[in-house]
Design a protein around this motif. Sequence first.
Motif, PDB file in Angstrom:
ATOM      1  N   ALA A  51      -5.120   0.990 -50.437  1.00  0.00           N
ATOM      2  CA  ALA A  51      -3.792   1.420 -49.991  1.00  0.00           C
ATOM      3  C   ALA A  51      -3.798   2.898 -49.627  1.00  0.00           C
ATOM      4  N   VAL A  52      -4.411   3.720 -50.495  1.00  0.00           N
ATOM      5  CA  VAL A  52      -4.441   5.163 -50.230  1.00  0.00           C
ATOM      6  C   VAL A  52      -5.201   5.440 -48.933  1.00  0.00           C
ATOM      7  N   LEU A  53      -6.385   4.820 -48.803  1.00  0.00           N
ATOM      8  CA  LEU A  53      -7.194   5.017 -47.595  1.00  0.00           C
ATOM      9  C   LEU A  53      -6.445   4.551 -46.349  1.00  0.00           C
ATOM     10  N   GLY A  54      -5.888   3.352 -46.430  1.00  0.00           N
ATOM     11  CA  GLY A  54      -5.206   2.764 -45.279  1.00  0.00           C
ATOM     12  C   GLY A  54      -4.041   3.622 -44.821  1.00  0.00           C
ATOM     13  N   TRP A  55      -3.240   4.057 -45.779  1.00  0.00           N
ATOM     14  CA  TRP A  55      -2.083   4.868 -45.421  1.00  0.00           C
ATOM     15  C   TRP A  55      -2.480   6.246 -44.909  1.00  0.00           C
ATOM     16  N   LEU A  56      -3.581   6.777 -45.466  1.00  0.00           N
ATOM     17  CA  LEU A  56      -4.066   8.075 -44.996  1.00  0.00           C
ATOM     18  C   LEU A  56      -4.462   7.983 -43.528  1.00  0.00           C
ATOM     19  N   VAL A  57      -5.257   6.968 -43.200  1.00  0.00           N
ATOM     20  CA  VAL A  57      -5.699   6.772 -41.816  1.00  0.00           C
ATOM     21  C   VAL A  57      -4.501   6.559 -40.894  1.00  0.00           C
ATOM     22  N   ALA A  58      -3.575   5.693 -41.336  1.00  0.00           N
ATOM     23  CA  ALA A  58      -2.411   5.394 -40.506  1.00  0.00           C
ATOM     24  C   ALA A  58      -1.609   6.663 -40.217  1.00  0.00           C
ATOM     25  N   CYS A  59      -1.408   7.471 -41.249  1.00  0.00           N
ATOM     26  CA  CYS A  59      -0.610   8.697 -41.058  1.00  0.00           C
ATOM     27  C   CYS A  59      -1.335   9.686 -40.157  1.00  0.00           C
ATOM     28  N   LEU A  60      -2.649   9.794 -40.320  1.00  0.00           N
ATOM     29  CA  LEU A  60      -3.419  10.700 -39.464  1.00  0.00           C
ATOM     30  C   LEU A  60      -3.301  10.289 -38.003  1.00  0.00           C
ATOM     31  N   LEU A  61      -3.472   8.995 -37.735  1.00  0.00           N
ATOM     32  CA  LEU A  61      -3.427   8.528 -36.356  1.00  0.00           C
ATOM     33  C   LEU A  61      -2.030   8.669 -35.763  1.00  0.00           C
ATOM     34  N   ALA A 111       1.517   0.146 -42.107  1.00  0.00           N
ATOM     35  CA  ALA A 111       0.390   1.064 -41.884  1.00  0.00           C
ATOM     36  C   ALA A 111      -0.363   0.676 -40.624  1.00  0.00           C
ATOM     37  N   ARG A 112      -0.549  -0.626 -40.419  1.00  0.00           N
ATOM     38  CA  ARG A 112      -1.276  -1.079 -39.238  1.00  0.00           C
ATOM     39  C   ARG A 112      -0.498  -0.749 -37.966  1.00  0.00           C
ATOM     40  N   VAL A 113       0.804  -0.975 -38.011  1.00  0.00           N
ATOM     41  CA  VAL A 113       1.634  -0.675 -36.838  1.00  0.00           C
ATOM     42  C   VAL A 113       1.546   0.811 -36.481  1.00  0.00           C
ATOM     43  N   LEU A 114       1.592   1.676 -37.520  1.00  0.00           N
ATOM     44  CA  LEU A 114       1.469   3.115 -37.269  1.00  0.00           C
ATOM     45  C   LEU A 114       0.112   3.431 -36.647  1.00  0.00           C
ATOM     46  N   ALA A 115      -0.938   2.793 -37.169  1.00  0.00           N
ATOM     47  CA  ALA A 115      -2.286   3.125 -36.717  1.00  0.00           C
ATOM     48  C   ALA A 115      -2.539   2.722 -35.271  1.00  0.00           C
ATOM     49  N   ILE A 116      -1.918   1.631 -34.817  1.00  0.00           N
ATOM     50  CA  ILE A 116      -2.194   1.214 -33.435  1.00  0.00           C
ATOM     51  C   ILE A 116      -1.237   1.853 -32.430  1.00  0.00           C
ATOM     52  N   GLU A 176      -6.509   7.836 -28.063  1.00  0.00           N
ATOM     53  CA  GLU A 176      -5.746   6.805 -27.358  1.00  0.00           C
ATOM     54  C   GLU A 176      -6.371   5.415 -27.520  1.00  0.00           C
ATOM     55  N   TRP A 177      -7.714   5.377 -27.560  1.00  0.00           N
ATOM     56  CA  TRP A 177      -8.380   4.075 -27.489  1.00  0.00           C
ATOM     57  C   TRP A 177      -8.894   3.548 -28.820  1.00  0.00           C
ATOM     58  N   LEU A 178      -8.950   4.381 -29.850  1.00  0.00           N
ATOM     59  CA  LEU A 178      -9.350   3.886 -31.166  1.00  0.00           C
ATOM     60  C   LEU A 178      -8.450   2.721 -31.607  1.00  0.00           C
ATOM     61  N   PRO A 179      -7.128   2.833 -31.418  1.00  0.00           N
ATOM     62  CA  PRO A 179      -6.257   1.709 -31.799  1.00  0.00           C
ATOM     63  C   PRO A 179      -6.598   0.416 -31.066  1.00  0.00           C
ATOM     64  N   PHE A 180      -7.016   0.536 -29.808  1.00  0.00           N
ATOM     65  CA  PHE A 180      -7.394  -0.659 -29.055  1.00  0.00           C
ATOM     66  C   PHE A 180      -8.572  -1.350 -29.732  1.00  0.00           C
ATOM     67  N   ALA A 181      -9.637  -0.561 -30.013  1.00  0.00           N
ATOM     68  CA  ALA A 181     -10.812  -1.135 -30.678  1.00  0.00           C
ATOM     69  C   ALA A 181     -10.413  -1.723 -32.025  1.00  0.00           C
ATOM     70  N   LEU A 182      -9.586  -0.973 -32.772  1.00  0.00           N
ATOM     71  CA  LEU A 182      -9.133  -1.440 -34.082  1.00  0.00           C
ATOM     72  C   LEU A 182      -8.410  -2.781 -33.972  1.00  0.00           C
TER      73      LEU A 182
END
Lengths: 278, 306
Positions: A17-27, B120-125, B181-187
């Motif tokens: 959870a910590v890792l996932g949220w960290l990555v999500a927030c960074l992106l 979290a996934r939605v934010l990342a993509i 821009e494209w990391l989310p696509f690969a993810l």
Amino acid sequence: MGTLEMTRKNSRKWLWAVLGWLVACLLFFPIFWMFLTSFKTEVAAVATPPQLFFQPTLENYVEIQARADYLNYAFNSVAISVGSTILALLLAVPAAYAMSFFPTKRTKGTLMWMLSTKMLPSVGVLVPVYILCRETGLLDSRIGLIIIYTLINLPIVVWMIYSFFKEVPKEILEADRMDGASTQQELRHVLLPLALPGIASTALLSIILSWNEAFWSLNLTTADAAPLTAFIASFSSPQGLFWAKLSAASTLAIAPILIFGWFSQRQLVRGLTFGAVK
Amino acid sequence: MSSSLTVERHPETRPPEQRTHRQVSTLPLVAPSVIALLLWMIVPLVMTIWFSFQRYNLLNPEAREFIGFGNFTFILSDPGFWISIGITILLVVSVLVITIGLGTLLAILFDQEFPGQGIARVLAISPFFVMPTVSALIWKNMLMHPVNGLFAQITRGLGLGAIDWFANFPLLAIIIIVSWEWLPFALLILLTAIQSLDHEQLEAAHMDGAKPLALFRFVMLPHLSRAIAVVAMIETIFFLTIFAEIFVTTGGGPGLATTNLAYYIFLKALLEFDVGGASAGGLIAVILANIVAIFLMRSVARNLDT
């Protein structure tokens, strides 16, 4: 033993959870920062140190409309992406219907060929398309971009609808046909309701791709037909720093597409990989 | 794939008179799409080929004449062209490595169950849905600006001084932006592929005492190889013609430091108005893209069950 296993599993879950949220927030951070900056004054936007808490203002949103006529560009974006999507659907739905329900031995070849047109790099035909548009008066016109986006997205749209039609159980259609339904009735009452979610997510993908397209829009428009991609590009001039206004314009420009994207992420995979990954 | 193991009804199982009746009428349904795409593909391409053999400048259209391979010999002997090819390759390869490498790791991460995983996934993509001009300008101004940018403010706050990204590392800056821009696509694609992996198989291998690294190497990676190939090829086709990100940040500079093939052709076409030269360059871009496309088409065709 059991409790030990449980705690280990639990603590691993929290690590993920910590890792996932960290990555999500960074992106997501650049988008968040842009959103935040759009409510700052221009002075606060470039302040040292960067401000996380500030007196929010809506003045940027008012300014981009008053000074740059933001709505004009937004209207162009909407007209071009919706227009090209409707046109692409009108062309693609009949083709996909024919190819998925009545395949011939040419069907596979046709589909592959359509896909191959997508591989033509736009820059390879920049000159002729520019000249053709200039000769026909389609330079800096919404119609010109609508035609081009329709053609660019048509292969993906055909492919996606084709793959959705493929998933409609043939038994349902045939049972209906046995009951004496005409082709028209069959299309309207059976196929359309079944395929509508698929067509909707295809339309969504087509709108997203057209909205964000930034090769033809930058090269073929100057003022009248310029969509939001081109409007945002006008902030790249080095005179003056208008970060807060850039942020406000950008926030409005990406918000609808971001929401569309969130809703259709699963179907996007299918469309973007031409069904190669499901 | 295992999920598509539904019973396929073949057209032969239909009554013959119905089949022939229906099939006659399919041509008018397919024809409009085919004709539109045929025109879109052939007309500009033929014009590109035609122009590429001519001396043709829009500033001086009267001097138009046939010069054979003149444009090609000129372009191929232009150091700028070869620099742009080198930059294109560097750009494509580094963004591919970054997005697919990190994308695979992140896909495994987001395949795990944890609280708030969906959000979290939605934010990342999300970065994938941001239009290229916005991404490029946000990064250029608000993050990478040498004075007021967030990165500079942070590093200066730590007493490390600031990096002037677009003056000193312009290509690296572009690579970072395009990767974001494209990391989310690969993810997104790789995550979908991982989720189609049989998790019982993973559990079984785990029970047998397989180490996580071995699991990844011998179970996960072989399963992902096809999805990775598809991502790599689709990305390559897009990365060969990266344009907007360069257009709004560096304008190809400083010097030619960020001029890729697409930008080189753009400069020739719409700044020098050299139709012949730009067409010759365009044709070379088409050939390069087609080499990649052949591999992509094969991979897609293998998965097509008509």
